[in-house]
Design a protein around this motif. Structure first.
Motif, mmCIF file in Angstrom:
data_model
loop_
_atom_site.group_PDB
_atom_site.id
_atom_site.type_symbol
_atom_site.label_atom_id
_atom_site.label_comp_id
_atom_site.label_asym_id
_atom_site.label_seq_id
_atom_site.Cartn_x
_atom_site.Cartn_y
_atom_site.Cartn_z
ATOM 1 N N LYS A 117 -2.996 42.106 -13.545
ATOM 2 C CA LYS A 117 -3.787 40.850 -13.070
ATOM 3 C C LYS A 117 -4.180 40.537 -14.722
ATOM 4 C CE LYS A 117 -3.573 40.286 -8.624
ATOM 5 N NZ LYS A 117 -4.027 39.945 -7.195
ATOM 6 N N PHE A 118 -4.385 39.285 -15.277
ATOM 7 C CA PHE A 118 -5.106 39.484 -16.301
ATOM 8 C C PHE A 118 -5.772 37.845 -16.463
ATOM 9 C CE2 PHE A 118 -0.972 37.015 -18.183
ATOM 10 C CZ PHE A 118 -1.638 36.568 -18.548
ATOM 11 N N LYS A 119 -7.015 38.228 -16.915
ATOM 12 C CA LYS A 119 -7.892 36.359 -17.175
ATOM 13 C C LYS A 119 -8.954 36.607 -18.518
ATOM 14 C CE LYS A 119 -9.107 36.885 -12.033
ATOM 15 N NZ LYS A 119 -10.152 36.346 -11.549
ATOM 16 N N LEU A 120 -8.058 35.982 -19.022
ATOM 17 C CA LEU A 120 -8.978 35.292 -20.713
ATOM 18 C C LEU A 120 -10.522 34.562 -20.371
ATOM 19 C CD1 LEU A 120 -5.774 34.044 -22.188
ATOM 20 C CD2 LEU A 120 -6.614 36.655 -22.032
ATOM 21 N N PHE A 121 -11.063 34.720 -21.383
ATOM 22 C CA PHE A 121 -12.534 33.573 -21.021
ATOM 23 C C PHE A 121 -12.475 33.520 -22.307
ATOM 24 C CE2 PHE A 121 -12.487 36.210 -17.225
ATOM 25 C CZ PHE A 121 -13.232 35.232 -16.365
ATOM 26 N N GLY A 122 -13.972 32.500 -22.329
ATOM 27 C CA GLY A 122 -14.114 32.099 -23.618
ATOM 28 C C GLY A 122 -13.427 31.139 -24.758
ATOM 29 N N ILE A 123 -12.915 31.656 -25.962
ATOM 30 C CA ILE A 123 -12.504 30.714 -26.835
ATOM 31 C C ILE A 123 -10.347 30.673 -26.390
ATOM 32 C CG2 ILE A 123 -11.700 32.229 -28.427
ATOM 33 C CD1 ILE A 123 -12.233 28.754 -29.145
ATOM 34 N N LEU A 124 -10.205 32.009 -26.261
ATOM 35 C CA LEU A 124 -9.500 32.409 -25.547
ATOM 36 C C LEU A 124 -8.412 31.377 -24.471
ATOM 37 C CD1 LEU A 124 -9.812 36.658 -25.343
ATOM 38 C CD2 LEU A 124 -8.907 34.755 -27.363
ATOM 39 N N ARG A 125 -9.553 31.535 -23.802
ATOM 40 C CA ARG A 125 -9.373 30.417 -22.303
ATOM 41 C C ARG A 125 -8.695 28.834 -22.591
ATOM 42 N NH1 ARG A 125 -10.897 31.428 -17.096
ATOM 43 N NH2 ARG A 125 -10.786 30.146 -15.414
ATOM 44 N N LEU A 126 -9.690 28.943 -24.118
ATOM 45 C CA LEU A 126 -9.311 27.507 -24.115
ATOM 46 C C LEU A 126 -7.895 27.337 -25.085
ATOM 47 C CD1 LEU A 126 -12.918 26.248 -25.556
ATOM 48 C CD2 LEU A 126 -11.685 25.552 -23.401
#
Length: 97
Positions: free
Chosen positions: A9-18
């Motif tokens: 599993k992977f989760k992106l946060f910050g500007i990557l999430r946007l």
């Protein structure tokens, strides 16, 4: 040793999430792979993501990668092995507040 198939599993946060959708998901793997290999898989899905995270084949300053809650800087950095069932969380520089 078993060659288990499954997903990381992977989760992106910050500007990557946007910038990248979906901002979380799964990558099928057989056995274990390195974080470098995972990032190559993500680059196929999300063009340009590697440039935001890597510089000269190393993590850019300020990038935080967690494998099952552990910072890879305290593991084997990009050579850290990940296997089915693991979760990788990716914070780009400037994520937080």
């Amino acid at each position: 040793m078993e060659n288990k198939e499954g997903n990381v599993k992977f989760k992106l946060f910050g500007i990557l999430r946007l910038n990248y959708r979906p901002s979380e998901g799964e990558v099928p793997v057989k056995g274990s792979i390195t974080l470098t290999q995972l990032l190559k898989e993500l680059a196929d899905r999300y063009p340009g993501i590697q440039e935001k995270l890597l510089e000269d084949e190393k993590l850019r300053p300020g990038v935080v990668l967690l494998v099952n809650g552990k910072n890879v800087l305290h593991l084997e950095e990009l050579a850290t092995q990940i296997k089915p069932g693991d979760t990788v969380v990716i914070f780009p520089p400037g994520a937080g507040g």
